[in-house]
Design an enzyme around this catalytic site. Structure first.
Site, PDB file in Angstrom:
ATOM      1  CD  GLU A  42      -3.196   0.017   0.475  1.00 19.80           C
ATOM      2  OE1 GLU A  42      -3.322   0.345  -1.646  1.00 19.80           O
ATOM      3  OE2 GLU A  42      -3.995  -1.773   0.367  1.00 19.80           O
ATOM      4  CB  SER A 137      -9.956   0.525  -7.730  1.00 17.86           C
ATOM      5  OG  SER A 137      -8.484   0.566  -8.641  1.00 17.86           O
ATOM      6  CG  ASP A 184      -5.695   1.382  -8.110  1.00 19.98           C
ATOM      7  OD1 ASP A 184      -5.685   1.196  -7.807  1.00 19.98           O
ATOM      8  OD2 ASP A 184      -6.439   2.691  -7.930  1.00 19.98           O
ATOM      9  CE1 TYR A 235      -2.961   7.909  -3.070  1.00 24.29           C
ATOM     10  CE2 TYR A 235      -2.242   9.226  -4.717  1.00 24.29           C
ATOM     11  CZ  TYR A 235      -2.158   8.015  -4.435  1.00 24.29           C
ATOM     12  OH  TYR A 235      -2.102   7.019  -5.109  1.00 24.29           O
TER      13      TYR A 235
HETATM   14  P1  NG1 Z   1      -7.995   3.782  -4.323  1.00 25.25           P
HETATM   15  O1  NG1 Z   1      -8.018   4.320  -2.287  1.00 25.25           O
HETATM   16  O2  NG1 Z   1      -8.235   2.111  -4.127  1.00 25.25           O
HETATM   17  O3  NG1 Z   1      -8.451   4.681  -4.705  1.00 25.25           O
HETATM   18  C1  NG1 Z   1      -5.207   4.618  -4.177  1.00 25.25           C
HETATM   19  C2  NG1 Z   1      -4.449   4.971  -5.256  1.00 25.25           C
HETATM   20  C3  NG1 Z   1      -3.287   3.335  -5.888  1.00 25.25           C
HETATM   21  C4  NG1 Z   1      -2.683   3.367  -4.775  1.00 25.25           C
HETATM   22  C5  NG1 Z   1      -3.548   3.341  -3.654  1.00 25.25           C
HETATM   23  C6  NG1 Z   1      -2.390   3.072  -2.699  1.00 25.25           C
HETATM   24  C7  NG1 Z   1      -5.870   6.334  -6.587  1.00 25.25           C
HETATM   25  C8  NG1 Z   1      -7.369   5.974  -8.230  1.00 25.25           C
HETATM   26  N1  NG1 Z   1      -5.615   5.068  -6.079  1.00 25.25           N
HETATM   27  O4  NG1 Z   1      -5.948   3.376  -3.883  1.00 25.25           O
HETATM   28  O5  NG1 Z   1      -3.011   4.315  -6.628  1.00 25.25           O
HETATM   29  O6  NG1 Z   1      -1.612   4.384  -4.474  1.00 25.25           O
HETATM   30  O7  NG1 Z   1      -4.423   5.037  -2.819  1.00 25.25           O
HETATM   31  O8  NG1 Z   1      -1.837   1.811  -1.978  1.00 25.25           O
HETATM   32  O9  NG1 Z   1      -5.470   7.282  -6.725  1.00 25.25           O
HETATM   33 MG    MG Z   2     -10.814   5.353  -6.287  1.00 30.54          MG
END
Ligand code: NG1
Ligand code: MG
Length: 391
Positions: A42, A137, A184, A235
């Protein structure tokens, strides 16, 4: 009980029927792309590290047909689109497409803009069973489904599937404004039924890891139903911290760093926050490699331990957990038969993933429900296939 997911065929039927009612003809193209759960690895993708996701039976289906008119018209039945569930825009040169309102349409526009050729105007209906904002995702499922739709519509494909995933990631960066890693879009494109995907995010080399011998074990997804907000600064802040750490160390990315570099950061007076963020990434990359080896050896005890360590590191060092996620993870770990539990996706809300014995599923769900203050939803995660056309 875990929530039963509708089969992709019933999602397809709903989309086809809606299309016929809305546009007065039958759709000619029908595709889907899956959501994913990340088992471990992660916040490593944007650090050139390793990730280990698998594609889910939750899917985004797009049905549609091209026409000779000028306008592309799209109807989404997804419950996250808000009041505006339809939008239309002038088809034409893909260079002229710009992001705007409604926000959900930007994922689609971004894929059209980053496709390999201009596409004719089309009508389409979108139906999805990937919950949004849950770290499963939904955005990549929408992008990859759109790209697959355009491939079928135009009869043109990029030379390699990697290019498709990269084009979808670009759509997310430039049209949705989320500077995400490549995980993703890759797993939604390349997922294989019965396998998890070990992806090296530096050179995009992949290895399919069989999950056919899970036998008595299963992965359970628990949605905290507290949505995460990704474009929110958290993020990007984490991402910047990692880039800053790599810069201080004079390395291209944290992929090239090791535990000695943590001492180097401290001696160069990096802030405590930077040191902790770097420590998470460095240890998580190693954990992901170890987890892939454990999975190949069917060493599920070890896999579970690594999942636990991953969560603790995300909570204490990377600081992306929440009290809801922590409470679900702690509750799961209290049950006999649970081997490991962690948050999955970016964090700040969304889902957890738990590895447990099959015969412990019901009591684990009961215990987690009893201990959690909110209303969680449970799904059994079976390793599913990537995006494709459905006839
Ligand atoms: P999620 O939280 O599933 O959308 C996001 C990022 C990934 C990765 C993860 C952390 C987006 C669309 N995806 O995933 O690329 O960095 O966080 O491991 O932002
Ligand atoms: Mg997302």
């Amino acid at each position: 009980m875990a929530t039963l997911l509708p089969h992709v065929n019933s999602v397809k039927e709903k989309a086809l029927q809606t299309f016929a009612e809305k546009f007065g003809e039958q759709a000619a193209v029908c595709v889907y792309a899956p959501g994913r759960v990340n088992l471990i690895g992660e916040h490593t993708d944007y650090n050139d590290g390793f990730v280990l996701p698998m594609a889910l039976p939750m899917v985004t289906v797009i049905v549609g047909k091209s026409h000779n008119g000028k306008k592309t018209r799209i109807l989404s039945l997804s419950d996250v689109v808000g009041n505006i569930n339809e939008f239309e825009f002038e088809a034409g040169s893909r260079a002229d497409i710009k992001p705007g309102e409604p926000k959900w349409a930007n994922y689609i526009k971004g894929c059209i803009a980053n496709f390999i050729c201009d596409v004719p105007a089309f009508n389409a209906v979108i139906v999805s069973t990937v919950p949004a904002g849950a770290g499963l995702s939904s955005s990549a499922a929408l992008e990859v489904a759109t790209y697959t739709f355009l491939e079928t519509l135009s009869g043109k494909k990029p030379e390699k599937p990697e290019l498709k995933a990269l084009a979808c990631q670009k759509a997310e960066h430039n049209f949705a404004g989320v500077p995400c890693g490549i995980m993703d879009q890759f797993i939604s494109t390349m997922g294989k039924e019965g396998y998890a995907l070990l992806l090296d995010c530096r050179d995009l080399i992949t290895k399919q890891i069989p999950m056919l011998h899970l036998n008595n074990y299963i992965f359970l997804i628990t949605n905290s139903n507290t949505p995460h907000k990704l474009s929110s600064s958290a993020y990007c802040e984490r991402r910047d911290c990692c880039y800053e750490a790599a810069k201080i160390l004079g390395k291209k990315s944290l992929r090239d760093a090791n535990m000695n570099d943590i001492l180097a950061l401290i001696s160069q007076n990096a802030s405590e926050s930077i040191v902790k963020k770097a420590r998470h990434v460095i240890t998580e990359i190693q954990r992901t490699l170890n987890a892939a080896v454990a999975l190949e050896k069917n060493d599920f005890q070890q896999f579970g331990r690594l999942m636990n360590e991953s969560h603790d590191s995300l909570r204490d060092d990377y600081e992306v957990s929440s009290k809801e996620l922590d409470s679900l993870v702690s509750a799961a770990r209290e049950v006999d038969g649970v081997l490991g539990s962690r948050l999955t996706g970016a964090g700040f809300g969304g889902c957890t993933v738990t590895l447990l014995r099959k015969d412990a599923v019901d009591k684990t769900i009961q215990h987690m429900k009893a201990k959690y203050s909110g209303t969680p939803t449970f799904y059994i995660a079976t390793p599913s296939g990537g995006a494709r056309e459905i006839s």
